[in-house]
Design a protein around this motif. Structure first.
Motif, mmCIF file in Angstrom:
data_model
loop_
_atom_site.group_PDB
_atom_site.id
_atom_site.type_symbol
_atom_site.label_atom_id
_atom_site.label_comp_id
_atom_site.label_asym_id
_atom_site.label_seq_id
_atom_site.Cartn_x
_atom_site.Cartn_y
_atom_site.Cartn_z
ATOM 1 N N LYS A 78 0.813 -1.199 0.000
ATOM 2 C CA LYS A 78 0.000 0.000 0.000
ATOM 3 C C LYS A 78 0.852 1.256 0.000
ATOM 4 O O LYS A 78 0.474 2.278 -0.535
ATOM 5 C CB LYS A 78 -0.919 0.001 1.230
ATOM 6 N N GLU A 79 2.018 1.213 0.656
ATOM 7 C CA GLU A 79 2.882 2.376 0.744
ATOM 8 C C GLU A 79 4.283 1.989 0.312
ATOM 9 O O GLU A 79 5.122 1.638 1.137
ATOM 10 C CB GLU A 79 2.925 2.920 2.176
ATOM 11 N N PRO A 80 4.573 2.001 -1.013
ATOM 12 C CA PRO A 80 5.906 1.654 -1.482
ATOM 13 C C PRO A 80 6.943 2.611 -0.928
ATOM 14 O O PRO A 80 6.670 3.774 -0.667
ATOM 15 C CB PRO A 80 5.782 1.792 -3.015
ATOM 16 N N GLU A 81 8.154 2.095 -0.773
ATOM 17 C CA GLU A 81 9.239 2.896 -0.237
ATOM 18 C C GLU A 81 9.484 4.101 -1.118
ATOM 19 O O GLU A 81 9.579 4.001 -2.328
ATOM 20 C CB GLU A 81 10.512 2.047 -0.158
ATOM 21 N N LYS A 134 13.983 9.589 -8.102
ATOM 22 C CA LYS A 134 13.558 8.672 -7.044
ATOM 23 C C LYS A 134 12.098 8.284 -7.232
ATOM 24 O O LYS A 134 11.715 7.127 -7.014
ATOM 25 C CB LYS A 134 13.766 9.319 -5.677
ATOM 26 N N LEU A 135 11.265 9.246 -7.632
ATOM 27 C CA LEU A 135 9.864 8.928 -7.901
ATOM 28 C C LEU A 135 9.738 7.916 -9.035
ATOM 29 O O LEU A 135 8.928 6.986 -8.965
ATOM 30 C CB LEU A 135 9.097 10.206 -8.254
ATOM 31 N N VAL A 182 8.743 2.269 -10.656
ATOM 32 C CA VAL A 182 9.170 0.984 -11.223
ATOM 33 C C VAL A 182 9.061 -0.123 -10.187
ATOM 34 O O VAL A 182 8.562 -1.222 -10.470
ATOM 35 C CB VAL A 182 10.615 1.089 -11.750
ATOM 36 N N ASP A 183 9.520 0.167 -8.950
ATOM 37 C CA ASP A 183 9.433 -0.839 -7.891
ATOM 38 C C ASP A 183 7.983 -1.208 -7.596
ATOM 39 O O ASP A 183 7.652 -2.389 -7.417
ATOM 40 C CB ASP A 183 10.102 -0.315 -6.611
ATOM 41 N N ARG A 231 13.825 -4.624 -15.399
ATOM 42 C CA ARG A 231 14.738 -3.594 -14.900
ATOM 43 C C ARG A 231 15.820 -3.266 -15.940
ATOM 44 O O ARG A 231 16.175 -2.090 -16.124
ATOM 45 C CB ARG A 231 15.391 -4.046 -13.599
ATOM 46 N N ASP A 232 16.341 -4.284 -16.621
ATOM 47 C CA ASP A 232 17.357 -4.041 -17.642
ATOM 48 C C ASP A 232 16.786 -3.220 -18.791
ATOM 49 O O ASP A 232 17.451 -2.311 -19.310
ATOM 50 C CB ASP A 232 17.902 -5.375 -18.171
#
Length: 205
Positions: A16-19, A36-37, A42-43, A89-90
């Motif tokens: 619910k709250e990604p880092e 960072k956003l 992506v994460d 990711r690549d």
């Protein structure tokens, strides 16, 4: 069924709250860099992707195999998820490098920060929005075009190599066919000579 521990599927608060987006990591008034956003997006995307392809759904698709080899099914799932995340990711890293995205986002952060305390209207190089937009976007699109052309040229080179390999294989097959045909003709000629020799030997003196 236990989910793969190494996959880090989002659970509870993490999903619910990604880092990087939680209120604790971003206090009120704190500006988060766009890089960072982007990484957080992506994460979050990967977390939701893995959650949508959970181990339970995976085993539902391969019920018989799972019933016969549950441990092997778990290892296959873990390997699949790991390779999927790495591949995504690549690909995203390649896009960031080709578009120089990190530098562009950092420059945008600087522009926004510098403009916070500005009271006068924003300055434009030409004063014509359309012209300024073109001067900004055209180099970017040209860069993307060059990147696509390089990919096309690389693919064309690979296709030419494959075509050459196919032609070489065909030539080898043709040579083998000719060799087989020549040996067959030689065997037939030898067979005829043997028959003639046998016939001569059988003739009465």
């Amino acid at each position: 069924m236990a989910e793969a521990g190494s996959v880090n599927v989002g659970r509870g608060r993490e999903e619910k709250e990604p880092e990087g987006l939680s209120q604790e990591s971003a206090p009120t008034g704190t500006t988060i860099s766009r890089v960072k956003l982007f990484d957080t997006m992506v994460d979050t995307f990967l977390q939701k992707l893995v959650a949508s392809g959970s181990y339970r759904r995976f085993t539902d698709c391969y019920k018989r195999f799972y019933q016969l080899q549950p441990e092997m099914t778990q290892r296959i799932y873990d390997k699949f998820i790991t390779q999927l995340q790495t591949s995504i990711r690549d690909e995203i890293s390649e896009i960031k490098e080709e578009g120089n995205l990190e530098a562009v986002l950092n420059a945008l952060d600087v522009i926004v920060e510098e403009g916070k305390d500005r009271r006068e209207p924003a300055w434009r190089p030409s004063g014509i929005p359309e012209k300024d937009l073109r001067s900004t976007l055209v180099p970017y699109f040209l860069q993307q075009r060059d990147a696509l052309q390089r990919r096309v040229q690389k693919q064309e080179a690979e296709n030419r190599q494959l075509a050459d390999a196919v032609l070489a294989g065909r030539r080898q097959v043709e040579e083998l066919q000719l060799q087989v045909q020549a040996r067959q003709q030689a065997w037939q000629a030898l067979h005829r000579e043997q028959k003639e020799l046998v016939a001569v030997l059988r003739e009465p003196e």
